[in-house]
Design a protein around this motif. Structure first.
Motif, PDB file in Angstrom:
ATOM      1  N   GLU A  47       0.857  -1.244  -0.081  1.00 43.22           N
ATOM      2  CA  GLU A  47      -0.121  -0.074   0.127  1.00 43.22           C
ATOM      3  C   GLU A  47       0.798   1.406   0.026  1.00 43.22           C
ATOM      4  N   VAL A  48       2.074   1.295   0.753  1.00 39.66           N
ATOM      5  CA  VAL A  48       2.783   2.527   0.814  1.00 39.66           C
ATOM      6  C   VAL A  48       3.633   2.715  -0.491  1.00 39.66           C
ATOM      7  N   LEU A  49       4.002   1.690  -1.034  1.00 38.62           N
ATOM      8  CA  LEU A  49       4.589   1.746  -2.389  1.00 38.62           C
ATOM      9  C   LEU A  49       3.676   2.200  -3.509  1.00 38.62           C
ATOM     10  N   GLU A  50       2.361   1.473  -3.293  1.00 32.28           N
ATOM     11  CA  GLU A  50       1.372   2.060  -4.235  1.00 32.28           C
ATOM     12  C   GLU A  50       0.854   3.715  -4.130  1.00 32.28           C
ATOM     13  N   GLU A  51       0.874   4.023  -2.960  1.00 38.19           N
ATOM     14  CA  GLU A  51       0.410   5.338  -2.912  1.00 38.19           C
ATOM     15  C   GLU A  51       1.613   6.498  -2.655  1.00 38.19           C
ATOM     16  N   THR A  52       2.668   5.949  -2.537  1.00 38.66           N
ATOM     17  CA  THR A  52       3.619   7.140  -2.310  1.00 38.66           C
ATOM     18  C   THR A  52       4.925   6.814  -3.031  1.00 38.66           C
ATOM     19  N   GLY A  53       5.202   5.543  -3.495  1.00 33.64           N
ATOM     20  CA  GLY A  53       6.329   5.369  -4.248  1.00 33.64           C
ATOM     21  C   GLY A  53       7.481   4.920  -3.312  1.00 33.64           C
ATOM     22  N   TYR A  54       7.212   5.075  -2.092  1.00 29.17           N
ATOM     23  CA  TYR A  54       8.135   4.705  -0.908  1.00 29.17           C
ATOM     24  C   TYR A  54       8.354   3.150  -0.622  1.00 29.17           C
ATOM     25  N   THR A  55       9.601   2.766  -0.458  1.00 22.13           N
ATOM     26  CA  THR A  55       9.632   1.319  -0.001  1.00 22.13           C
ATOM     27  C   THR A  55      10.078   1.653   1.571  1.00 22.13           C
ATOM     28  N   LEU A  56       9.625   0.639   2.571  1.00 29.04           N
ATOM     29  CA  LEU A  56       9.993   0.741   3.860  1.00 29.04           C
ATOM     30  C   LEU A  56      11.001   0.004   4.359  1.00 29.04           C
ATOM     31  N   GLY A  57      11.559   0.847   5.562  1.00 28.80           N
ATOM     32  CA  GLY A  57      12.659  -0.072   6.214  1.00 28.80           C
ATOM     33  C   GLY A  57      11.823  -0.930   7.053  1.00 28.80           C
ATOM     34  N   GLU A  58      12.933  -1.049   8.494  1.00 26.17           N
ATOM     35  CA  GLU A  58      12.000  -2.052   9.372  1.00 26.17           C
ATOM     36  C   GLU A  58      10.860  -1.329   9.867  1.00 26.17           C
ATOM     37  N   ILE A  59       9.891  -2.305  10.153  1.00 29.28           N
ATOM     38  CA  ILE A  59       8.747  -1.675  10.674  1.00 29.28           C
ATOM     39  C   ILE A  59       8.428  -2.267  12.061  1.00 29.28           C
ATOM     40  N   ARG A  60       7.699  -1.513  13.031  1.00 25.01           N
ATOM     41  CA  ARG A  60       7.172  -1.889  14.210  1.00 25.01           C
ATOM     42  C   ARG A  60       5.784  -1.397  14.504  1.00 25.01           C
ATOM     43  N   PHE A  61       5.122  -2.259  15.305  1.00 24.70           N
ATOM     44  CA  PHE A  61       3.605  -1.958  15.635  1.00 24.70           C
ATOM     45  C   PHE A  61       3.574  -0.860  16.511  1.00 24.70           C
ATOM     46  N   ALA A  62       2.743   0.281  16.190  1.00 30.11           N
ATOM     47  CA  ALA A  62       2.501   1.582  16.977  1.00 30.11           C
ATOM     48  C   ALA A  62       1.150   1.852  17.428  1.00 30.11           C
ATOM     49  N   ALA A  63       0.293   1.203  16.751  1.00 28.27           N
ATOM     50  CA  ALA A  63      -1.147   1.616  17.326  1.00 28.27           C
ATOM     51  C   ALA A  63      -2.218   0.893  16.701  1.00 28.27           C
ATOM     52  N   LEU A  64      -3.472   0.802  17.102  1.00 30.22           N
ATOM     53  CA  LEU A  64      -4.610   0.409  16.772  1.00 30.22           C
ATOM     54  C   LEU A  64      -5.652   1.322  16.702  1.00 30.22           C
ATOM     55  N   ALA A  65      -6.612   1.369  15.777  1.00 30.65           N
ATOM     56  CA  ALA A  65      -7.668   2.205  15.827  1.00 30.65           C
ATOM     57  C   ALA A  65      -8.953   1.636  15.162  1.00 30.65           C
ATOM     58  N   GLU A  66     -10.102   1.939  15.463  1.00 30.81           N
ATOM     59  CA  GLU A  66     -11.146   1.535  14.822  1.00 30.81           C
ATOM     60  C   GLU A  66     -11.990   2.561  14.470  1.00 30.81           C
ATOM     61  N   GLU A  67     -12.678   2.214  13.087  1.00 29.91           N
ATOM     62  CA  GLU A  67     -13.596   3.366  12.670  1.00 29.91           C
ATOM     63  C   GLU A  67     -14.877   2.816  12.237  1.00 29.91           C
ATOM     64  N   ILE A  68     -15.699   3.192  12.649  1.00 27.72           N
ATOM     65  CA  ILE A  68     -17.177   2.940  12.292  1.00 27.72           C
ATOM     66  C   ILE A  68     -18.055   4.009  11.612  1.00 27.72           C
ATOM     67  N   PHE A  69     -18.409   3.874  10.618  1.00 29.09           N
ATOM     68  CA  PHE A  69     -19.203   4.913   9.644  1.00 29.09           C
ATOM     69  C   PHE A  69     -20.619   4.574   9.992  1.00 29.09           C
ATOM     70  N   THR A  70     -21.359   5.761  10.459  1.00 26.63           N
ATOM     71  CA  THR A  70     -22.775   5.647  10.999  1.00 26.63           C
ATOM     72  C   THR A  70     -23.881   6.124  10.053  1.00 26.63           C
ATOM     73  N   ASP A  71     -23.350   6.736   8.923  1.00 28.13           N
ATOM     74  CA  ASP A  71     -24.422   6.926   7.810  1.00 28.13           C
ATOM     75  C   ASP A  71     -24.931   5.795   7.140  1.00 28.13           C
ATOM     76  N   PRO A  72     -26.465   5.478   7.154  1.00 28.74           N
ATOM     77  CA  PRO A  72     -27.031   4.331   6.606  1.00 28.74           C
ATOM     78  C   PRO A  72     -26.935   4.367   5.205  1.00 28.74           C
ATOM     79  N   HIS A  73     -26.873   5.250   4.376  1.00 27.16           N
ATOM     80  CA  HIS A  73     -26.749   5.452   2.972  1.00 27.16           C
ATOM     81  C   HIS A  73     -25.188   5.033   2.459  1.00 27.16           C
ATOM     82  N   LEU A  74     -24.452   5.329   3.401  1.00 25.35           N
ATOM     83  CA  LEU A  74     -22.927   5.037   3.180  1.00 25.35           C
ATOM     84  C   LEU A  74     -22.694   3.453   3.473  1.00 25.35           C
ATOM     85  N   ARG A  75     -23.301   3.171   4.419  1.00 25.31           N
ATOM     86  CA  ARG A  75     -23.136   1.729   4.762  1.00 25.31           C
ATOM     87  C   ARG A  75     -23.841   0.774   3.866  1.00 25.31           C
TER      88      ARG A  75
END
Length: 160
Positions: free
Chosen positions: A51-79
């Protein structure tokens, strides 16, 4: 209702962070971490690097977990229109860009205008920084602070 597994990257280099500048349908701006959806049978790390390569063109070095987030959309039409995109878990990883020069991006997310480097302090103050809750913890996470849960955000605004 499916819950979408997604990956996001906190890409930090020399006190700056790489963000995607995006626009809502009304034209107003928001900023998002590079990343996107995990494919079936794809590891989180492989999804992040792709995903990072597709969107930005960058490769990544070493990665480490940083955070978790949850998102729930409430609009019934969007759902109804995008059921597979309206409840997601975002796995956020910290990394630096790889040693290779960036390539031209090959894909943009819906609403994405460009990728740009911003000073960390400036990015932390952005009112429209996604995922929500990130701004308050951005400096600590960018410095390698302990991983954390950014919480659940109920979103009524059309952005998928």
């Amino acid at each position: 209702m499916p819950i979408r597994s997604t990956v996001k990257a906190l890409i930090v280099r020399q006190g700056r962070i790489l963000l995607n500048r995006c626009a809502y349908e009304d034209g107003s701006a928001y900023y998002d971490l590079p990343g996107g959806g995990q494919r079936s049978y794809e590891s989180l790390e492989a999804a992040l690097r792709r995903e990072v390569l597709e969107e930005t063109g960058y490769t990544l070095g070493e990665i480490r977990f940083a955070a978790l987030a949850e998102e729930i959309f409430t609009d019934p039409h969007l759902r109804a229109r995008y059921p597979e995109y309206t409840h997601r878990m975002m796995h956020i990883f910290l990394s630096e860009p790889g040693d290779e020069p960036p390539l031209a991006p090959t894909e943009k997310d819906l609403g994405m205008l460009e990728s740009l480097w911003l000073p960390l302090e400036e990015a932390a103050r952005l009112k429209e920084l996604h995922p929500f809750g990130l701004g308050a913890h951005l400096l600590s996470l960018a410095e390698g602070g302990a991983p954390l849960f950014l919480g659940t955000h109920y979103n009524s605004r059309a952005r998928v």
